[in-house]
Scaffold this active site. Structure first.
Site, PDB file in Angstrom:
ATOM      1  N   GLY A 146      26.894  17.036  41.897  1.00 61.65           N
ATOM      2  CA  GLY A 146      27.655  17.391  40.716  1.00 61.65           C
ATOM      3  C   GLY A 146      26.856  18.256  39.769  1.00 61.65           C
ATOM      4  N   CYS A 147      26.170  19.273  40.282  1.00 58.57           N
ATOM      5  CA  CYS A 147      25.347  20.120  39.415  1.00 58.57           C
ATOM      6  C   CYS A 147      25.361  21.543  39.931  1.00 58.57           C
ATOM      7  CB  CYS A 147      23.917  19.582  39.362  1.00 58.57           C
ATOM      8  SG  CYS A 147      23.117  19.567  40.966  1.00 58.57           S
ATOM      9  N   GLY A 148      24.463  22.364  39.380  1.00 60.25           N
ATOM     10  CA  GLY A 148      24.467  23.792  39.693  1.00 60.25           C
ATOM     11  C   GLY A 148      24.164  24.112  41.133  1.00 60.25           C
TER      12      GLY A 148
ATOM     13  N   CYS B 295      24.954  22.975  44.313  1.00 57.59           N
ATOM     14  CA  CYS B 295      25.840  22.026  44.979  1.00 57.59           C
ATOM     15  C   CYS B 295      25.744  22.139  46.497  1.00 57.59           C
ATOM     16  CB  CYS B 295      27.280  22.273  44.542  1.00 57.59           C
ATOM     17  SG  CYS B 295      27.510  22.015  42.782  1.00 57.59           S
TER      18      CYS B 295
END
Length: 271
Positions: A113-115, A117
Protein backbone atom coordinates in the site's frame (compact mmCIF):
# COMPACT_ATOMS: atom_id res chain seq x y z
CA UNK A 1 -5.72 22.43 -25.58
CA UNK A 2 -4.65 22.59 -21.95
CA UNK A 3 -5.80 19.58 -19.95
CA UNK A 4 -6.33 21.02 -16.48
CA UNK A 5 -8.08 19.45 -13.52
CA UNK A 6 -11.10 21.47 -12.41
CA UNK A 7 -12.21 19.13 -9.65
CA UNK A 8 -12.11 20.82 -6.26
CA UNK A 9 -10.99 18.53 -3.45
CA UNK A 10 -10.76 20.72 -0.40
CA UNK A 11 -12.94 21.96 2.43
CA UNK A 12 -12.99 24.98 4.71
CA UNK A 13 -12.40 24.40 8.41
CA UNK A 14 -12.47 26.65 11.45
CA UNK A 15 -9.14 27.68 12.93
CA UNK A 16 -7.57 30.17 15.31
CA UNK A 17 -4.62 32.12 13.93
CA UNK A 18 -2.02 34.23 15.64
CA UNK A 19 -1.25 37.38 13.65
CA UNK A 20 1.41 39.75 15.03
CA UNK A 21 0.70 38.49 18.52
CA UNK A 22 -3.08 38.81 18.23
CA UNK A 23 -5.33 35.70 18.02
CA UNK A 24 -8.09 35.70 15.41
CA UNK A 25 -10.72 33.12 14.49
CA UNK A 26 -11.64 32.31 10.92
CA UNK A 27 -11.50 29.63 8.26
CA UNK A 28 -8.78 27.96 6.25
CA UNK A 29 -9.06 25.82 3.12
CA UNK A 30 -7.48 22.39 3.60
CA UNK A 31 -7.13 19.57 1.05
CA UNK A 32 -9.16 16.39 1.28
CA UNK A 33 -7.19 13.17 1.78
CA UNK A 34 -8.92 9.80 1.36
CA UNK A 35 -7.92 6.16 0.80
CA UNK A 36 -7.93 5.20 -2.88
CA UNK A 37 -7.71 1.50 -3.70
CA UNK A 38 -6.72 0.12 -7.10
CA UNK A 39 -8.37 -3.21 -7.86
CA UNK A 40 -7.55 -5.45 -10.80
CA UNK A 41 -9.69 -8.48 -11.55
CA UNK A 42 -11.60 -7.96 -8.31
CA UNK A 43 -8.48 -8.04 -6.11
CA UNK A 44 -7.00 -4.99 -4.39
CA UNK A 45 -3.45 -4.35 -5.58
CA UNK A 46 -2.59 -1.17 -3.67
CA UNK A 47 -4.13 1.48 -1.44
CA UNK A 48 -2.88 5.07 -1.40
CA UNK A 49 -3.88 8.14 0.57
CA UNK A 50 -4.68 10.67 -2.14
CA UNK A 51 -6.70 13.68 -3.18
CA UNK A 52 -10.11 12.48 -4.45
CA UNK A 53 -9.84 14.02 -7.93
CA UNK A 54 -8.81 12.84 -11.40
CA UNK A 55 -9.05 9.19 -10.36
CA UNK A 56 -9.35 7.90 -13.94
CA UNK A 57 -6.07 9.60 -14.82
CA UNK A 58 -4.63 8.25 -11.56
CA UNK A 59 -5.59 4.69 -12.48
CA UNK A 60 -4.06 4.92 -15.95
CA UNK A 61 -0.87 6.61 -14.74
CA UNK A 62 -0.41 4.25 -11.79
CA UNK A 63 -0.97 1.20 -13.99
CA UNK A 64 1.59 2.50 -16.49
CA UNK A 65 4.32 3.63 -14.10
CA UNK A 66 4.04 0.50 -11.94
CA UNK A 67 4.51 -1.75 -14.99
CA UNK A 68 1.02 -3.27 -14.92
CA UNK A 69 0.43 -2.04 -18.47
CA UNK A 70 2.74 -0.77 -21.18
CA UNK A 71 0.12 1.10 -23.23
CA UNK A 72 -3.34 2.63 -22.69
CA UNK A 73 -5.10 0.05 -24.86
CA UNK A 74 -4.29 -2.67 -22.32
CA UNK A 75 -6.97 -1.21 -20.05
CA UNK A 76 -10.48 -2.15 -21.17
CA UNK A 77 -12.51 -0.23 -18.61
CA UNK A 78 -12.20 1.77 -15.39
CA UNK A 79 -14.94 2.26 -12.80
CA UNK A 80 -14.67 4.49 -9.75
CA UNK A 81 -16.80 3.21 -6.86
CA UNK A 82 -17.36 4.97 -3.54
CA UNK A 83 -16.20 2.73 -0.70
CA UNK A 84 -16.77 4.01 2.82
CA UNK A 85 -14.62 7.08 3.31
CA UNK A 86 -12.68 6.53 0.09
CA UNK A 87 -12.84 5.07 -3.39
CA UNK A 88 -12.23 1.72 -5.04
CA UNK A 89 -10.92 2.24 -8.57
CA UNK A 90 -11.70 -0.97 -10.45
CA UNK A 91 -9.52 -1.53 -13.50
CA UNK A 92 -10.41 -4.12 -16.13
CA UNK A 93 -7.32 -5.30 -18.03
CA UNK A 94 -7.01 -7.25 -21.26
CA UNK A 95 -6.62 -11.00 -20.77
CA UNK A 96 -2.84 -11.03 -21.30
CA UNK A 97 -2.17 -8.25 -18.78
CA UNK A 98 -4.61 -9.73 -16.26
CA UNK A 99 -2.82 -13.10 -16.48
CA UNK A 100 0.58 -11.42 -16.05
CA UNK A 101 -0.63 -9.52 -12.98
CA UNK A 102 -2.05 -12.69 -11.42
CA UNK A 103 1.31 -14.40 -11.91
CA UNK A 104 3.06 -11.42 -10.35
CA UNK A 105 0.72 -11.54 -7.34
CA UNK A 106 1.46 -15.20 -6.69
CA UNK A 107 5.09 -14.29 -6.01
CA UNK A 108 4.37 -11.33 -3.75
CA UNK A 109 5.23 -11.82 -0.10
CA UNK A 110 2.31 -9.77 1.22
CA UNK A 111 -0.08 -6.89 0.61
CA UNK A 112 1.25 -3.54 -0.49
CA UNK A 113 0.00 0.00 0.00
CA UNK A 114 2.75 2.48 -0.85
CA UNK A 115 4.70 4.05 -3.69
CA UNK A 116 6.69 0.95 -4.65
CA UNK A 117 3.78 -1.42 -5.16
CA UNK A 118 4.20 -5.08 -5.98
CA UNK A 119 7.90 -5.08 -5.13
CA UNK A 120 9.36 -8.40 -4.05
CA UNK A 121 13.02 -7.53 -3.56
CA UNK A 122 15.48 -4.70 -3.00
CA UNK A 123 16.72 -5.15 -6.57
CA UNK A 124 13.24 -4.48 -7.96
CA UNK A 125 12.99 -1.21 -6.04
CA UNK A 126 15.87 0.13 -8.17
CA UNK A 127 14.29 -1.19 -11.34
CA UNK A 128 15.48 -0.97 -14.92
CA UNK A 129 13.73 1.87 -16.73
CA UNK A 130 13.57 2.82 -20.42
CA UNK A 131 16.72 4.37 -21.88
CA UNK A 132 15.86 7.77 -23.35
CA UNK A 133 19.43 8.62 -24.36
CA UNK A 134 18.58 8.49 -28.05
CA UNK A 135 15.57 10.80 -27.81
CA UNK A 136 16.38 13.85 -29.95
CA UNK A 137 14.97 16.63 -27.82
CA UNK A 138 16.36 19.98 -26.72
CA UNK A 139 14.89 22.90 -24.83
CA UNK A 140 16.07 26.39 -24.02
CA UNK A 141 16.91 27.41 -20.50
CA UNK A 142 14.00 29.83 -20.50
CA UNK A 143 11.68 26.90 -21.29
CA UNK A 144 12.67 25.33 -17.97
CA UNK A 145 11.85 28.57 -16.16
CA UNK A 146 8.58 28.94 -18.09
CA UNK A 147 7.51 25.35 -17.37
CA UNK A 148 7.88 25.71 -13.61
CA UNK A 149 6.21 29.14 -13.59
CA UNK A 150 3.30 27.87 -15.68
CA UNK A 151 2.84 24.93 -13.33
CA UNK A 152 2.82 27.22 -10.31
CA UNK A 153 0.29 29.56 -11.94
CA UNK A 154 -2.02 26.65 -12.86
CA UNK A 155 -2.14 25.06 -9.41
CA UNK A 156 -5.65 26.07 -8.39
CA UNK A 157 -5.86 23.60 -5.48
CA UNK A 158 -2.53 24.66 -4.04
CA UNK A 159 -3.49 28.30 -4.39
CA UNK A 160 -6.46 27.61 -2.09
CA UNK A 161 -4.71 25.31 0.39
CA UNK A 162 -0.91 25.76 0.14
CA UNK A 163 -0.70 22.07 0.95
CA UNK A 164 -0.51 19.96 -2.22
CA UNK A 165 2.06 18.90 -4.79
CA UNK A 166 1.78 19.60 -8.50
CA UNK A 167 3.05 17.99 -11.69
CA UNK A 168 2.77 19.50 -15.15
CA UNK A 169 3.69 18.71 -18.75
CA UNK A 170 5.04 21.63 -20.75
CA UNK A 171 5.65 21.75 -24.49
CA UNK A 172 7.89 24.67 -25.55
CA UNK A 173 5.75 25.30 -28.63
CA UNK A 174 2.31 24.95 -27.02
CA UNK A 175 2.85 25.82 -23.38
CA UNK A 176 1.44 23.91 -20.42
CA UNK A 177 -0.63 21.01 -21.75
CA UNK A 178 -1.53 19.21 -18.53
CA UNK A 179 -1.36 19.73 -14.78
CA UNK A 180 -2.43 17.55 -11.88
CA UNK A 181 -2.33 18.10 -8.12
CA UNK A 182 -2.40 15.78 -5.11
CA UNK A 183 -1.43 15.58 -1.46
CA UNK A 184 1.22 13.05 -2.53
CA UNK A 185 4.01 13.90 -4.96
CA UNK A 186 4.03 10.39 -6.50
CA UNK A 187 0.26 10.57 -6.91
CA UNK A 188 0.47 13.94 -8.67
CA UNK A 189 2.98 12.54 -11.15
CA UNK A 190 0.92 9.39 -11.73
CA UNK A 191 -2.16 11.53 -12.37
CA UNK A 192 -0.15 13.65 -14.81
CA UNK A 193 1.10 10.54 -16.62
CA UNK A 194 -2.48 9.33 -16.97
CA UNK A 195 -3.67 12.71 -18.22
CA UNK A 196 -0.90 12.84 -20.83
CA UNK A 197 -1.60 9.30 -22.04
CA UNK A 198 -5.39 9.76 -22.05
CA UNK A 199 -5.04 12.96 -24.09
CA UNK A 200 -2.72 11.30 -26.62
CA UNK A 201 0.08 13.79 -25.95
CA UNK A 202 3.62 12.82 -27.01
CA UNK A 203 5.78 12.99 -23.88
CA UNK A 204 9.05 13.01 -25.84
CA UNK A 205 8.78 16.63 -26.93
CA UNK A 206 8.42 18.41 -23.62
CA UNK A 207 9.24 18.85 -19.96
CA UNK A 208 7.79 17.24 -16.85
CA UNK A 209 7.82 19.82 -14.06
CA UNK A 210 7.15 18.96 -10.41
CA UNK A 211 6.93 20.97 -7.21
CA UNK A 212 8.61 18.39 -4.99
CA UNK A 213 12.09 17.05 -4.41
CA UNK A 214 13.42 14.61 -7.00
CA UNK A 215 13.47 11.12 -5.51
CA UNK A 216 14.31 8.03 -7.53
CA UNK A 217 10.64 7.10 -8.02
CA UNK A 218 9.97 10.44 -9.71
CA UNK A 219 12.75 9.73 -12.19
CA UNK A 220 11.52 6.18 -12.79
CA UNK A 221 7.96 7.33 -13.46
CA UNK A 222 9.14 10.07 -15.83
CA UNK A 223 11.29 7.59 -17.76
CA UNK A 224 8.38 5.17 -18.13
CA UNK A 225 6.19 8.02 -19.39
CA UNK A 226 8.91 8.65 -21.99
CA UNK A 227 9.75 12.27 -21.19
CA UNK A 228 13.47 13.12 -21.50
CA UNK A 229 13.48 16.28 -19.33
CA UNK A 230 12.46 16.45 -15.66
CA UNK A 231 12.54 19.73 -13.73
CA UNK A 232 11.80 20.44 -10.07
CA UNK A 233 11.87 23.29 -7.61
CA UNK A 234 13.71 21.22 -5.00
CA UNK A 235 16.92 19.18 -4.94
CA UNK A 236 17.46 15.60 -6.19
CA UNK A 237 18.70 12.62 -4.22
CA UNK A 238 21.97 10.94 -5.19
CA UNK A 239 20.12 7.86 -6.42
CA UNK A 240 17.77 10.00 -8.51
CA UNK A 241 20.80 11.54 -10.24
CA UNK A 242 22.35 8.11 -10.90
CA UNK A 243 19.06 6.75 -12.24
CA UNK A 244 18.48 9.77 -14.49
CA UNK A 245 22.00 9.43 -15.87
CA UNK A 246 21.45 5.75 -16.72
CA UNK A 247 18.06 6.50 -18.24
CA UNK A 248 19.35 9.36 -20.38
CA UNK A 249 17.09 11.89 -18.67
CA UNK A 250 18.04 15.54 -18.32
CA UNK A 251 17.57 16.28 -14.62
CA UNK A 252 17.08 19.94 -13.70
CA UNK A 253 16.52 20.95 -10.08
CA UNK A 254 16.34 23.91 -7.74
CA UNK A 255 14.44 25.95 -10.31
CA UNK A 256 13.93 29.26 -8.50
CA UNK A 257 13.03 32.28 -10.60
CA UNK A 258 15.49 32.25 -13.51
CA UNK A 259 18.06 30.12 -11.68
CA UNK A 260 18.42 26.34 -11.86
CA UNK A 261 20.97 23.55 -11.70
CA UNK A 262 21.44 20.78 -14.30
CA UNK A 263 22.66 17.43 -12.97
CA UNK A 264 22.51 15.09 -15.99
CA UNK A 265 22.45 15.35 -19.81
CA UNK A 266 23.10 19.11 -19.84
CA UNK A 267 23.55 18.88 -23.63
CA UNK A 268 19.75 18.97 -24.04
CA UNK A 269 19.52 22.44 -22.49
CA UNK A 270 20.35 25.38 -24.77
CA UNK A 271 21.79 28.12 -22.56
Amino acid sequence: MIVVSVEASYRRVARTALREGTPATGERAVPEEVPVAFSYGGSTHAVMMASPADLIDFAVGFSLTEGIISMRSEIQAIEVVEAGQGYDVQVDLTDAEADALRARRRHMAGPVGCGLCGIESIEQAVRVVPDLSSVKSSVHGNDIVAAVKALNDAQTLNRETRAVHGAGFYNPREGLLAVREDVGRHNALDKLAGAVVNAGISAQMGIVAVTSRLSVEMVQKTAILGCPVLAAISAPTALAIETADRAGITLVALVRGEDFEIFTRADRIIL
